[in-house]
Write a protein that holds these residues in place. Sequence first.
Motif, PDB file in Angstrom:
ATOM      1  N   ARG A  80     -14.030  26.190   9.589  1.00 45.29           N
ATOM      2  CA  ARG A  80     -13.070  25.082   9.683  1.00 45.29           C
ATOM      3  C   ARG A  80     -13.817  23.755   9.514  1.00 45.29           C
ATOM      4  NH1 ARG A  80     -12.193  26.017  15.240  1.00 45.29           N
ATOM      5  NH2 ARG A  80     -13.635  27.743  14.925  1.00 45.29           N
ATOM      6  N   ALA A  81     -13.470  22.991   8.478  1.00 43.89           N
ATOM      7  CA  ALA A  81     -14.126  21.688   8.299  1.00 43.89           C
ATOM      8  C   ALA A  81     -13.106  20.579   8.541  1.00 43.89           C
ATOM      9  CB  ALA A  81     -14.700  21.571   6.896  1.00 43.89           C
ATOM     10  N   PHE A  82     -13.568  19.497   9.134  1.00 47.66           N
ATOM     11  CA  PHE A  82     -12.676  18.412   9.554  1.00 47.66           C
ATOM     12  C   PHE A  82     -13.023  17.138   8.786  1.00 47.66           C
ATOM     13  CE2 PHE A  82     -10.439  15.612  12.354  1.00 47.66           C
ATOM     14  CZ  PHE A  82      -9.595  16.399  13.134  1.00 47.66           C
ATOM     15  N   VAL A  83     -12.007  16.444   8.296  1.00 52.10           N
ATOM     16  CA  VAL A  83     -12.229  15.115   7.708  1.00 52.10           C
ATOM     17  C   VAL A  83     -11.372  14.119   8.491  1.00 52.10           C
ATOM     18  CG1 VAL A  83     -12.058  13.654   5.647  1.00 52.10           C
ATOM     19  CG2 VAL A  83     -12.707  16.066   5.410  1.00 52.10           C
ATOM     20  N   PHE A  84     -12.009  13.083   9.016  1.00 50.10           N
ATOM     21  CA  PHE A  84     -11.321  12.077   9.829  1.00 50.10           C
ATOM     22  C   PHE A  84     -10.809  10.940   8.945  1.00 50.10           C
ATOM     23  CE2 PHE A  84     -14.472  14.137  12.488  1.00 50.10           C
ATOM     24  CZ  PHE A  84     -13.787  14.380  13.664  1.00 50.10           C
ATOM     25  N   GLN A  85      -9.989  10.093   9.571  1.00 50.78           N
ATOM     26  CA  GLN A  85      -9.454   8.924   8.854  1.00 50.78           C
ATOM     27  C   GLN A  85     -10.590   8.009   8.395  1.00 50.78           C
ATOM     28  OE1 GLN A  85      -6.807   6.567  11.296  1.00 50.78           O
ATOM     29  NE2 GLN A  85      -5.886   5.650   9.512  1.00 50.78           N
ATOM     30  N   SER A  86     -11.598   7.866   9.284  1.00 48.77           N
ATOM     31  CA  SER A  86     -12.751   7.059   8.916  1.00 48.77           C
ATOM     32  C   SER A  86     -13.850   8.020   8.451  1.00 48.77           C
ATOM     33  CB  SER A  86     -13.179   6.281  10.157  1.00 48.77           C
ATOM     34  OG  SER A  86     -14.522   5.975  10.063  1.00 48.77           O
ATOM     35  N   PRO A  87     -14.601   7.668   7.393  1.00 53.11           N
ATOM     36  CA  PRO A  87     -15.548   8.630   6.810  1.00 53.11           C
ATOM     37  C   PRO A  87     -16.643   9.100   7.781  1.00 53.11           C
ATOM     38  CG  PRO A  87     -15.339   6.654   5.425  1.00 53.11           C
ATOM     39  CD  PRO A  87     -14.537   6.408   6.661  1.00 53.11           C
ATOM     40  N   CYS A  88     -16.989   8.261   8.785  1.00 53.92           N
ATOM     41  CA  CYS A  88     -18.005   8.632   9.798  1.00 53.92           C
ATOM     42  C   CYS A  88     -19.305   9.120   9.158  1.00 53.92           C
ATOM     43  CB  CYS A  88     -17.493   9.724  10.734  1.00 53.92           C
ATOM     44  SG  CYS A  88     -15.944   9.408  11.524  1.00 53.92           S
ATOM     45  N   LEU A  89     -19.829   8.359   8.203  1.00 54.84           N
ATOM     46  CA  LEU A  89     -21.111   8.744   7.582  1.00 54.84           C
ATOM     47  C   LEU A  89     -22.249   8.130   8.380  1.00 54.84           C
ATOM     48  CD1 LEU A  89     -20.109   8.031   3.870  1.00 54.84           C
ATOM     49  CD2 LEU A  89     -20.046  10.221   5.092  1.00 54.84           C
ATOM     50  N   LEU A  90     -23.403   8.762   8.323  1.00 59.88           N
ATOM     51  CA  LEU A  90     -24.566   8.184   9.006  1.00 59.88           C
ATOM     52  C   LEU A  90     -25.091   7.049   8.118  1.00 59.88           C
ATOM     53  CD1 LEU A  90     -26.259  11.469  10.249  1.00 59.88           C
ATOM     54  CD2 LEU A  90     -24.881   9.838  11.550  1.00 59.88           C
ATOM     55  N   PRO A  91     -25.104   5.820   8.659  1.00 60.56           N
ATOM     56  CA  PRO A  91     -25.363   4.656   7.804  1.00 60.56           C
ATOM     57  C   PRO A  91     -26.770   4.581   7.249  1.00 60.56           C
ATOM     58  CG  PRO A  91     -25.078   3.988  10.112  1.00 60.56           C
ATOM     59  CD  PRO A  91     -24.772   5.447  10.040  1.00 60.56           C
ATOM     60  N   TRP A  92     -27.729   5.258   7.906  1.00 65.00           N
ATOM     61  CA  TRP A  92     -29.122   5.163   7.435  1.00 65.00           C
ATOM     62  C   TRP A  92     -29.453   6.245   6.385  1.00 65.00           C
ATOM     63  CZ3 TRP A  92     -27.489   6.513  12.284  1.00 65.00           C
ATOM     64  CH2 TRP A  92     -27.725   7.836  12.690  1.00 65.00           C
ATOM     65  N   LEU A  93     -28.481   7.123   6.101  1.00 66.25           N
ATOM     66  CA  LEU A  93     -28.706   8.163   5.084  1.00 66.25           C
ATOM     67  C   LEU A  93     -27.903   7.855   3.826  1.00 66.25           C
ATOM     68  CD1 LEU A  93     -28.451  11.469   7.210  1.00 66.25           C
ATOM     69  CD2 LEU A  93     -30.513  10.188   6.561  1.00 66.25           C
ATOM     70  N   THR A  94     -28.444   8.244   2.680  1.00 66.84           N
ATOM     71  CA  THR A  94     -27.706   8.067   1.421  1.00 66.84           C
ATOM     72  C   THR A  94     -26.533   9.059   1.383  1.00 66.84           C
ATOM     73  OG1 THR A  94     -28.998   9.749   0.292  1.00 66.84           O
ATOM     74  CG2 THR A  94     -29.852   7.487   0.181  1.00 66.84           C
ATOM     75  N   ALA A  95     -25.678   8.880   0.368  1.00 67.16           N
ATOM     76  CA  ALA A  95     -24.550   9.804   0.202  1.00 67.16           C
ATOM     77  C   ALA A  95     -25.079  11.233   0.096  1.00 67.16           C
ATOM     78  CB  ALA A  95     -23.766   9.429  -1.054  1.00 67.16           C
ATOM     79  N   PHE A  96     -26.111  11.406  -0.727  1.00 62.91           N
ATOM     80  CA  PHE A  96     -26.692  12.743  -0.924  1.00 62.91           C
ATOM     81  C   PHE A  96     -27.210  13.309   0.405  1.00 62.91           C
ATOM     82  CE2 PHE A  96     -29.836  15.892  -2.005  1.00 62.91           C
ATOM     83  CZ  PHE A  96     -29.346  16.494  -3.153  1.00 62.91           C
ATOM     84  N   GLU A  97     -27.935  12.469   1.154  1.00 63.15           N
ATOM     85  CA  GLU A  97     -28.538  12.946   2.412  1.00 63.15           C
ATOM     86  C   GLU A  97     -27.471  13.264   3.464  1.00 63.15           C
ATOM     87  OE1 GLU A  97     -32.712  10.412   1.891  1.00 63.15           O
ATOM     88  OE2 GLU A  97     -31.016   9.566   2.987  1.00 63.15           O
ATOM     89  N   ASN A  98     -26.381  12.472   3.465  1.00 66.50           N
ATOM     90  CA  ASN A  98     -25.294  12.767   4.411  1.00 66.50           C
ATOM     91  C   ASN A  98     -24.735  14.158   4.153  1.00 66.50           C
ATOM     92  OD1 ASN A  98     -23.956  10.782   6.460  1.00 66.50           O
ATOM     93  ND2 ASN A  98     -24.771   9.467   4.830  1.00 66.50           N
ATOM     94  N   VAL A  99     -24.527  14.485   2.878  1.00 69.60           N
ATOM     95  CA  VAL A  99     -23.968  15.800   2.542  1.00 69.60           C
ATOM     96  C   VAL A  99     -25.024  16.889   2.791  1.00 69.60           C
ATOM     97  CG1 VAL A  99     -22.862  17.187   0.747  1.00 69.60           C
ATOM     98  CG2 VAL A  99     -22.418  14.732   0.866  1.00 69.60           C
ATOM     99  N   LEU A 100     -26.279  16.561   2.443  1.00 76.39           N
ATOM    100  CA  LEU A 100     -27.351  17.551   2.623  1.00 76.39           C
ATOM    101  C   LEU A 100     -27.505  17.955   4.091  1.00 76.39           C
ATOM    102  CD1 LEU A 100     -29.715  19.154   1.332  1.00 76.39           C
ATOM    103  CD2 LEU A 100     -31.168  17.154   1.728  1.00 76.39           C
ATOM    104  N   LEU A 101     -27.364  16.963   4.982  1.00 76.41           N
ATOM    105  CA  LEU A 101     -27.503  17.250   6.411  1.00 76.41           C
ATOM    106  C   LEU A 101     -26.468  18.295   6.855  1.00 76.41           C
ATOM    107  CD1 LEU A 101     -28.958  16.417   9.061  1.00 76.41           C
ATOM    108  CD2 LEU A 101     -27.147  14.725   9.390  1.00 76.41           C
ATOM    109  N   ALA A 102     -25.215  18.078   6.428  1.00 73.00           N
ATOM    110  CA  ALA A 102     -24.150  19.025   6.810  1.00 73.00           C
ATOM    111  C   ALA A 102     -24.390  20.384   6.161  1.00 73.00           C
ATOM    112  CB  ALA A 102     -22.798  18.477   6.386  1.00 73.00           C
ATOM    113  N   ALA A 103     -24.803  20.371   4.886  1.00 72.40           N
ATOM    114  CA  ALA A 103     -25.024  21.624   4.158  1.00 72.40           C
ATOM    115  C   ALA A 103     -26.166  22.421   4.798  1.00 72.40           C
ATOM    116  CB  ALA A 103     -25.337  21.330   2.692  1.00 72.40           C
ATOM    117  N   THR A 104     -27.215  21.713   5.249  1.00 74.62           N
ATOM    118  CA  THR A 104     -28.364  22.390   5.869  1.00 74.62           C
ATOM    119  C   THR A 104     -27.938  23.067   7.170  1.00 74.62           C
ATOM    120  OG1 THR A 104     -29.754  20.654   4.943  1.00 74.62           O
ATOM    121  CG2 THR A 104     -30.768  22.023   6.637  1.00 74.62           C
TER     122      THR A 104
END
Length: 271
Positions: A80-104
């Motif tokens: 089950r994956a959740f997407v919130f109204q606000s993107p809630c990305l980690l600001p110090w990581l790039t787009a790629f790194e944000n996704v990589l963290l979750a994928a890892t």
Amino acid sequence: MFVRPLEITSLTKCFPTASGDVTVVKDFNARILPGEFVTLLGHSGCGKSTVLSIIAGLQESTFGGVIVDGTEVREPGLERAFVFQSPCLLPWLTAFENVLLAATQAHPGKSNTDLRQLVTRYLGLVGIEEYASQLPTELSQGTQQRVALARALSQEPKILLLDEPFGMLDSLTRFELQDLVLELWEKDRKTVVMVTHDIDEAIYLSDRIILMTDGPESRVGLDLRVSLPRPRCRHAVSQDPEYFDLHARVIDFLESHSRQFTNQKELLHEA
Ligand SMILES: Nc1ncnc2c1ncn2[C@@H]1O[C@H](COP(=O)(O)OP(=O)(O)OP(=O)(O)O)[C@@H](O)[C@H]1O
Ligand SMILES: [Mg+2]
């Protein structure tokens, strides 16, 4: 894809407040079939996010519960994956790194090369490969929400839970992201449960619209099937008699369940 439906049975949630316990949702029942796209719609504060977060395992129910593929939900799970109204990305990581963290976290057994390929694939699927090396602050709200979608998809979930994912976007960007979600859903038909306030969005995207009554003690008030043909095209949907019928039924329901509206009518009547 799961073969068994997502079962929500007698779902009840009470919150303690200064003036005693409040039962926000009571006896909410729904059965969502594998591959269905279902939206939850209702007035603000009726308990939509509460129901969705219990499905996600982010909150516990007080009574009743949720069964996913034969197992009772007690905590968050990778299916089950959740997407919130606000993107809630980690600001110090790039787009790629944000996704990589979750994928890892989701695929601990995959090699670094496989993980990077997977991230590139999902950034491509949501159309933002070119922004991979940028920080969230350098991206528009719409692009940040695409990163959040890629992050959720990189988990390779069977169920996508979306809580007003387009609520913060301007209407043109919202249209683009609605089309993207439809396109992604058409590809592999994940089960989707999405909360929205937007009637047109609910009709355009869903197989079913579950309307919740006003809280406290909110429950399913109406369960509307949307049989508009797929793949859907915004223009064709907006001209279809079924669209007008559904729109009118949703408005009728929301008006008849709005305490504020009822009070206003009573006041007008008395005047
Ligand atoms: N942790 C909590 N403690 C006490 N009350 C809460 C808590 N979380 C939610 N509520 C209350 O439960 C009710 C339902 O909240 P919820 O966020 O589920 O509604 P919603 O339908 O998603 O609203 P909106 O459309 O504004 O997002 C609201 O009255 C809210 O104030
Ligand atoms: Mg909410």
